[in-house]
Design a protein around this motif. Structure first.
Motif, PDB file in Angstrom:
ATOM      1  N   GLY A  65       0.794  -1.223   0.000  1.00 53.34           N
ATOM      2  CA  GLY A  65       0.000   0.000   0.000  1.00 53.34           C
ATOM      3  C   GLY A  65       0.825   1.271   0.000  1.00 53.34           C
ATOM      4  N   THR A  66       2.160   1.148   0.021  1.00 54.69           N
ATOM      5  CA  THR A  66       3.015   2.337  -0.037  1.00 54.69           C
ATOM      6  C   THR A  66       3.384   2.620  -1.489  1.00 54.69           C
ATOM      7  OG1 THR A  66       5.134   1.162   0.104  1.00 54.69           O
ATOM      8  CG2 THR A  66       3.987   1.623   2.183  1.00 54.69           C
ATOM      9  N   ARG A  67       4.186   3.670  -1.682  1.00 56.35           N
ATOM     10  CA  ARG A  67       4.639   4.014  -3.023  1.00 56.35           C
ATOM     11  C   ARG A  67       6.008   3.407  -3.328  1.00 56.35           C
ATOM     12  NH1 ARG A  67       1.051   4.689  -6.274  1.00 56.35           N
ATOM     13  NH2 ARG A  67       2.526   5.762  -7.664  1.00 56.35           N
ATOM     14  N   ALA A  68       6.450   2.464  -2.497  1.00 53.73           N
ATOM     15  CA  ALA A  68       7.713   1.785  -2.786  1.00 53.73           C
ATOM     16  C   ALA A  68       7.626   1.141  -4.168  1.00 53.73           C
ATOM     17  CB  ALA A  68       8.009   0.738  -1.715  1.00 53.73           C
ATOM     18  N   ARG A  69       8.726   1.198  -4.899  1.00 47.64           N
ATOM     19  CA  ARG A  69       8.706   0.792  -6.306  1.00 47.64           C
ATOM     20  C   ARG A  69       8.160  -0.615  -6.504  1.00 47.64           C
ATOM     21  NH1 ARG A  69      14.048  -0.071 -10.025  1.00 47.64           N
ATOM     22  NH2 ARG A  69      14.282  -1.741  -8.515  1.00 47.64           N
ATOM     23  N   ASN A  70       8.726  -1.583  -5.802  1.00 49.22           N
ATOM     24  CA  ASN A  70       8.277  -2.957  -6.005  1.00 49.22           C
ATOM     25  C   ASN A  70       6.860  -3.186  -5.489  1.00 49.22           C
ATOM     26  OD1 ASN A  70      10.517  -4.014  -7.354  1.00 49.22           O
ATOM     27  ND2 ASN A  70      11.625  -4.383  -5.456  1.00 49.22           N
ATOM     28  N   ALA A  71       6.484  -2.458  -4.436  1.00 53.15           N
ATOM     29  CA  ALA A  71       5.123  -2.598  -3.905  1.00 53.15           C
ATOM     30  C   ALA A  71       4.091  -2.133  -4.927  1.00 53.15           C
ATOM     31  CB  ALA A  71       4.982  -1.796  -2.611  1.00 53.15           C
ATOM     32  N   VAL A  72       4.479  -1.183  -5.778  1.00 53.54           N
ATOM     33  CA  VAL A  72       3.569  -0.663  -6.802  1.00 53.54           C
ATOM     34  C   VAL A  72       3.639  -1.506  -8.079  1.00 53.54           C
ATOM     35  CG1 VAL A  72       3.138   1.305  -8.330  1.00 53.54           C
ATOM     36  CG2 VAL A  72       3.635   1.695  -5.914  1.00 53.54           C
ATOM     37  N   GLN A  73       4.844  -1.898  -8.464  1.00 55.09           N
ATOM     38  CA  GLN A  73       5.035  -2.525  -9.776  1.00 55.09           C
ATOM     39  C   GLN A  73       4.759  -4.023  -9.798  1.00 55.09           C
ATOM     40  OE1 GLN A  73       9.075  -1.369 -10.644  1.00 55.09           O
ATOM     41  NE2 GLN A  73       8.495   0.685 -11.318  1.00 55.09           N
ATOM     42  N   MET A  74       5.127  -4.729  -8.734  1.00 54.03           N
ATOM     43  CA  MET A  74       5.019  -6.181  -8.779  1.00 54.03           C
ATOM     44  C   MET A  74       3.579  -6.689  -8.887  1.00 54.03           C
ATOM     45  SD  MET A  74       8.112  -6.848  -9.054  1.00 54.03           S
ATOM     46  CE  MET A  74       7.959  -8.620  -9.120  1.00 54.03           C
ATOM     47  N   PRO A  75       2.605  -6.085  -8.192  1.00 56.71           N
ATOM     48  CA  PRO A  75       1.225  -6.540  -8.390  1.00 56.71           C
ATOM     49  C   PRO A  75       0.740  -6.382  -9.834  1.00 56.71           C
ATOM     50  CG  PRO A  75       1.391  -5.298  -6.341  1.00 56.71           C
ATOM     51  CD  PRO A  75       2.693  -5.112  -7.074  1.00 56.71           C
ATOM     52  N   VAL A  76       1.235  -5.363 -10.530  1.00 55.62           N
ATOM     53  CA  VAL A  76       0.861  -5.177 -11.931  1.00 55.62           C
ATOM     54  C   VAL A  76       1.461  -6.288 -12.784  1.00 55.62           C
ATOM     55  CG1 VAL A  76       1.083  -3.667 -13.942  1.00 55.62           C
ATOM     56  CG2 VAL A  76       0.551  -2.683 -11.698  1.00 55.62           C
ATOM     57  N   LEU A  77       2.718  -6.630 -12.530  1.00 57.01           N
ATOM     58  CA  LEU A  77       3.337  -7.729 -13.279  1.00 57.01           C
ATOM     59  C   LEU A  77       2.630  -9.045 -12.976  1.00 57.01           C
ATOM     60  CD1 LEU A  77       7.167  -6.904 -12.997  1.00 57.01           C
ATOM     61  CD2 LEU A  77       5.595  -6.408 -14.886  1.00 57.01           C
ATOM     62  N   GLU A  78       2.130  -9.190 -11.739  1.00 62.82           N
ATOM     63  CA  GLU A  78       1.355 -10.396 -11.416  1.00 62.82           C
ATOM     64  C   GLU A  78       0.047 -10.414 -12.202  1.00 62.82           C
ATOM     65  OE1 GLU A  78      -0.573 -12.737  -7.554  1.00 62.82           O
ATOM     66  OE2 GLU A  78      -0.134 -10.591  -7.423  1.00 62.82           O
ATOM     67  N   HIS A  79      -0.629  -9.285 -12.250  1.00 61.72           N
ATOM     68  CA  HIS A  79      -1.877  -9.173 -13.008  1.00 61.72           C
ATOM     69  C   HIS A  79      -1.655  -9.510 -14.484  1.00 61.72           C
ATOM     70  CE1 HIS A  79      -5.614  -7.537 -14.599  1.00 61.72           C
ATOM     71  NE2 HIS A  79      -4.908  -6.731 -15.374  1.00 61.72           N
ATOM     72  N   LEU A  80      -0.498  -9.180 -15.003  1.00 61.90           N
ATOM     73  CA  LEU A  80      -0.173  -9.436 -16.411  1.00 61.90           C
ATOM     74  C   LEU A  80       0.279 -10.879 -16.649  1.00 61.90           C
ATOM     75  CD1 LEU A  80       1.734  -6.113 -17.160  1.00 61.90           C
ATOM     76  CD2 LEU A  80      -0.527  -6.748 -18.010  1.00 61.90           C
ATOM     77  N   GLY A  81       0.396 -11.650 -15.584  1.00 62.08           N
ATOM     78  CA  GLY A  81       0.795 -13.049 -15.726  1.00 62.08           C
ATOM     79  C   GLY A  81       2.290 -13.253 -15.871  1.00 62.08           C
ATOM     80  N   LEU A  82       3.073 -12.235 -15.544  1.00 66.38           N
ATOM     81  CA  LEU A  82       4.519 -12.321 -15.705  1.00 66.38           C
ATOM     82  C   LEU A  82       5.216 -12.821 -14.441  1.00 66.38           C
ATOM     83  CD1 LEU A  82       4.985  -8.953 -17.622  1.00 66.38           C
ATOM     84  CD2 LEU A  82       4.798 -11.258 -18.589  1.00 66.38           C
TER      85      LEU A  82
END
Length: 202
Positions: A65-82
């Protein structure tokens, strides 16, 4: 007689200086050579990568829930199936304290995600696109012709997932480079070597 010798010596020195000035000069940079150098450089270093070199990647619960880079980016990569996510416990040591166990979300590359991890020396990386040369716009050479700064535009072969709106949001620089294909101007420095132009940093 002495005066004649002095004049002759002076003339000889002046002649030698003129010959030195007219001696072999460094060949000027030209479009053909710089195009070859740019193609070689981009073939080796044209990947546009995310700086995610070590996998799996752990995101502590406290960063959720913070703006830390991986906290923001990794859920998106998970959503994309990567990447895939799982819970894990890892030891965390703080100065002056005993190591404690903390819960993290561990992200690992899926088979699809592994397609975008480029193993290379000295370190691999997760990459979103590859750039190739579109055209050389111009160049600026050093006075002694030993180096040159090339301005160019590029073509891009981007991963399909870079078109996802969430990916564009969390990777804005990638999105900017992808959208800039054919128009955005980049620069690369080259130095002259005995075998031709070599990109600096390689």
């Amino acid at each position: 007689m002495n005066n004649n010798r002095k004049i002759s010596t002076a003339l000889a020195a002046a002649t030698l200086a003129m010959l030195a000035a007219c001696g072999p000069q460094q060949p000027q940079a030209n479009l053909q050579d710089l195009t070859a150098a740019m193609n070689t450089y981009l073939a080796a270093k044209g990947d546009l990568c995310l700086g995610k070199t070590r996998w799996p990647i752990d995101v502590p619960q406290r960063e959720a829930g913070t703006r830390a880079r991986n906290a923001v980016q990794m859920p998106v990569l998970e959503h994309l199936g990567l990447v895939s996510a799982s819970a894990a416990q890892v030891g965390e040591a703080r100065e002056g304290e005993q190591p404690t166990q903390v819960t993290v979300t561990r992200y690992a590359l899926t088979d699809e995600g592994k397609k975008y991890f480029h193993a290379r020396e000295p370190q691999g990386d997760f990459c979103a696109a590859h750039l190739t040369l579109d055209r050389i716009v111009g160049w600026e050479a050093a006075k002694d012709a030993s180096a040159v700064a090339v301005t160019y535009t590029y073509r891009i072969d981007a991963a399909p997932w870079t078109g996802d709106a969430d990916a564009q949001r969390v990777f804005p620089m990638v999105d900017r480079v992808v959208r800039g294909a054919g128009t955005m101007q980049l620069k690369q420095n080259f130095r002259r070597t005995p075998t031709g132009w070599a990109a600096e940093g390689i």
